[in-house]
Design an enzyme around this catalytic site. Structure first.
Site, PDB file in Angstrom:
ATOM      1  N   GLY A  13      33.617  23.629   3.794  1.00  0.00           N
ATOM      2  CA  GLY A  13      32.704  22.792   4.563  1.00  0.00           C
ATOM      3  C   GLY A  13      32.888  21.336   4.196  1.00  0.00           C
ATOM      4  O   GLY A  13      33.981  20.793   4.309  1.00  0.00           O
ATOM      5  N   ALA A  50      31.977   5.420   1.502  1.00  0.00           N
ATOM      6  CA  ALA A  50      32.239   4.171   2.216  1.00  0.00           C
ATOM      7  C   ALA A  50      33.394   4.434   3.164  1.00  0.00           C
ATOM      8  O   ALA A  50      34.305   5.203   2.856  1.00  0.00           O
ATOM      9  CB  ALA A  50      32.582   3.049   1.232  1.00  0.00           C
ATOM     10  N   LYS A  78      28.533  -1.637   6.940  1.00  0.00           N
ATOM     11  CA  LYS A  78      29.559  -2.136   6.019  1.00  0.00           C
ATOM     12  C   LYS A  78      30.486  -3.096   6.760  1.00  0.00           C
ATOM     13  O   LYS A  78      31.061  -2.747   7.786  1.00  0.00           O
ATOM     14  CB  LYS A  78      30.377  -0.975   5.444  1.00  0.00           C
ATOM     15  CG  LYS A  78      31.535  -1.436   4.563  1.00  0.00           C
ATOM     16  CD  LYS A  78      32.415  -0.278   4.125  1.00  0.00           C
ATOM     17  CE  LYS A  78      33.649  -0.794   3.415  1.00  0.00           C
ATOM     18  NZ  LYS A  78      34.585   0.297   3.037  1.00  0.00           N
ATOM     19  N   LEU A 325      41.018  16.522   1.338  1.00  0.00           N
ATOM     20  CA  LEU A 325      41.529  16.536  -0.032  1.00  0.00           C
ATOM     21  C   LEU A 325      42.515  17.666  -0.277  1.00  0.00           C
ATOM     22  O   LEU A 325      43.335  17.581  -1.196  1.00  0.00           O
ATOM     23  CB  LEU A 325      40.357  16.657  -1.010  1.00  0.00           C
ATOM     24  CG  LEU A 325      39.323  15.522  -0.968  1.00  0.00           C
ATOM     25  CD1 LEU A 325      38.200  15.796  -1.962  1.00  0.00           C
ATOM     26  CD2 LEU A 325      39.980  14.180  -1.261  1.00  0.00           C
ATOM     27  N   ILE A 338      37.756   9.378   4.381  1.00  0.00           N
ATOM     28  CA  ILE A 338      37.266   9.824   5.683  1.00  0.00           C
ATOM     29  C   ILE A 338      38.286   9.484   6.772  1.00  0.00           C
ATOM     30  O   ILE A 338      38.505  10.260   7.710  1.00  0.00           O
ATOM     31  CB  ILE A 338      35.910   9.172   5.999  1.00  0.00           C
ATOM     32  CG1 ILE A 338      34.822   9.750   5.079  1.00  0.00           C
ATOM     33  CG2 ILE A 338      35.526   9.374   7.453  1.00  0.00           C
ATOM     34  CD1 ILE A 338      34.401  11.147   5.416  1.00  0.00           C
ATOM     35  N   TYR A 424      55.147  -1.424   9.826  1.00  0.00           N
ATOM     36  CA  TYR A 424      55.882  -0.205  10.153  1.00  0.00           C
ATOM     37  C   TYR A 424      55.076   0.600  11.180  1.00  0.00           C
ATOM     38  O   TYR A 424      53.995   0.196  11.601  1.00  0.00           O
ATOM     39  CB  TYR A 424      56.076   0.649   8.895  1.00  0.00           C
ATOM     40  CG  TYR A 424      56.942   0.029   7.824  1.00  0.00           C
ATOM     41  CD1 TYR A 424      58.322  -0.050   7.973  1.00  0.00           C
ATOM     42  CD2 TYR A 424      56.378  -0.448   6.646  1.00  0.00           C
ATOM     43  CE1 TYR A 424      59.122  -0.587   6.977  1.00  0.00           C
ATOM     44  CE2 TYR A 424      57.168  -0.994   5.639  1.00  0.00           C
ATOM     45  CZ  TYR A 424      58.542  -1.064   5.814  1.00  0.00           C
ATOM     46  OH  TYR A 424      59.319  -1.594   4.823  1.00  0.00           O
TER      47      TYR A 424
END
Length: 490
Positions: A13, A50, A78, A325, A338, A424
């Site tokens: 999850g 963040a 932010k 991850l 994220i 690039y």
């Protein structure tokens, strides 16, 4: 080998798993069964998150209202990142999501600054930088166009997405995976749960975090290690009570002896952490340094996270795709976790919505693009380290003298010699972001294009002062960040 798919199983999850599930049920509109297998016994990394502006695009694509999102996640706005003590102790600069204007051409602003020896920060020519410096925020307008992102509680974001995804048809299965059942061709047929249940699928999306249960575990996909260039391998995270009414509309990253510390302001608390390299500092000393920096009462004990920077050699193998991850990790200096989840989801959805069986070409395109994306962001993060003037600890001496990846060394040489901000394919950050870091670290080209001298200095100075004054006047009329957030939430 081609693949048809009717059942997609998301393993894990957290933000990665539920962002993936949300995109699948929204984009495929019920044509495929989507099941998320998640264990409450296994915690998620969420330490307060963040992001950068791409998160707004994801939320819009899956139909999430901004105000609902901010309420559900204790989110704040932010405008960028304030880097403290990276060039030298006592010096700071901003990397924000705005542009520096088009004065006499696309790249002449920095040239005029250098030519005239102006000491004021280049950021004074950037609307969101000035907003951040003054703690103000307003939504973009036709006159002031800029991008913005959010800070939010990653655990609450995952719960928010889970509720929405299940309303749209995603199935949620709770249970701990104890075995992975393989197919004859080497792919995954099913995952076995500790209560005997078996969850079968045609495609498995591995969102199991650092464990990489399917891609790294069952399929044993090798890992490409970036720790020579990015030696940090641990982080202490500790939330504190919010202090005071005002909220900084930016993330703060402060360079320390053996790494750097983050500060992320949310509505109800402040996230603090210390990212460190255990080769250069003892983890307990890093913990002590974090606790000494807290600006509020801790609401939890510091939590230690361990990681290695890098990525799996391939991201999509047979019928397993790793997102988040489980595919790899780049330290959180530029808030890219994220974004990399979102990038993986975008690539996957492009393949799945093509309306045909998947083949080796699809997997090769996915893998090649993902590898390049990691490499481009890796180079951008290394740039922050390698330009330092600090030599006061072993870490800073190492990063200032290490051999750079060839792709980064080439683009730095182009900048140093000719002032060219080379790009690039598969870039994570545009030329404006690269300019912000070069300028903040006072890394200027050796010479200017002679055409810049054709502009009289007084004319250039007048234009720079005019733009700076106009920005200052505009920002002065904006509300403080916490005032604007309060208006939106009401």
């Amino acid at each position: 080998m081609t693949q048809k798919f009717d059942r997609i199983v998301v393993v894990g999850g957290g933000s990665a798993g539920w962002m993936t599930a949300m995109a699948l049920v929204t984009g495929l509109k019920g044509r495929v069964n989507v099941e998320v297998v998640e264990s409450e016994e296994i915690g998620i990394v969420g330490v307060g998150e963040a992001t950068f502006p791409s998160i707004r695009h994801y939320n819009q694509l899956v139909g999430i209202d901004e105000t609902e999102f901010l309420r559900a996640t204790n989110g704040t706005y932010k405008l960028g990142i304030r880097f403290c003590d990276w060039l030298e102790v006592g010096r700071d600069y901003f990397h924000t999501f705005g542009h520096f204007g088009n004065l006499f051409g696309s790249q002449t602003l920095w040239a005029q600054y250098r030519r005239m020896g102006l000491a004021e920060p280049l950021g004074l020519q950037c609307v969101p930088t000035v907003m951040a410096m003054q703690g103000r925020f307003a939504l973009p307008s036709e006159q002031d166009q800029f991008k913005y992102a959010y800070h939010f509680d990653a655990v609450r974001y995952a719960a928010f997405l889970r509720q929405l995804a299940m309303q749209r048809g995603a199935r949620h299965t709770q249970g701990r995976i104890v075995d992975v059942v393989r197919r004859a061709d080497g792919g995954v047929a099913a995952v076995q749960l500790d209560d005997g249940r078996r969850v079968e699928g045609d495609i498995f999306v591995d969102c199991s975090g650092f464990r990489s249960l399917l891609l790294g575990g069952a399929l044993q996909e090798p890992f490409v290690d970036f720790s020579h260039w990015l030696p940090v391998d641990g982080a202490w995270a500790c939330p504190t009570e919010r202090v005071g009414e005002e909220l900084a509309p930016y993330t703060q990253a402060t360079a320390l002896e053996g790494g750097w510390a983050w500060r992320i302001p949310l509505q109800n608390r402040t996230g603090h952490g210390h990212v460190f390299a255990s080769r250069f500092i003892d983890p307990e000393r890093a913990r002590e340094q974090l606790l000494a920096r807290l600006d509020g009462k801790p609401v939890a004990e510091p939590r230690l996270l361990r990681f290695t920077t890098g990525h799996r050699q391939r991201f999509w193998v047979n019928n397993v795709i790793a997102i988040g991850l489980s595919s790899g990790f780049l330290e959180p200096l530029e808030s890219t976790s994220i974004y990399l989840i979102q990038d993986g989801i975008s690539r996957l959805m492009t393949m799945l919505t093509a309306g045909r069986p998947l083949d080796e070409n699809d997997r090769a395109l996915f893998n090649d693009g993902s590898v390049r994306r990691f490499a481009r962001i890796r180079d951008f993060i290394i740039l922050h380290y390698c330009l330092t003037r600090r030599r006061d600890s072993e870490l800073w001496r190492h990063v200032a003298t290490m051999e750079l990846p060839e792709t980064l060394a080439f683009r730095m040489e182009l900048w140093r010699r000719y002032g060219v901000l080379h790009e690039y394919d598969e870039e994570g950050f545009d030329a404006t972001s690269w300019l912000a870091i070069h300028a903040g670290m006072e890394h200027w080209p050796e010479r200017n294009d002679p055409v810049f001298a054709e502009i009289p200095p007084e004319r250039a100075l007048q234009a720079l002062q005019g733009r700076r004054n106009a920005i200052a006047a505009s920002v002065a009329r904006m509300p403080l960040h916490h005032q604007m957030l309060g208006q939106v939430l009401r």
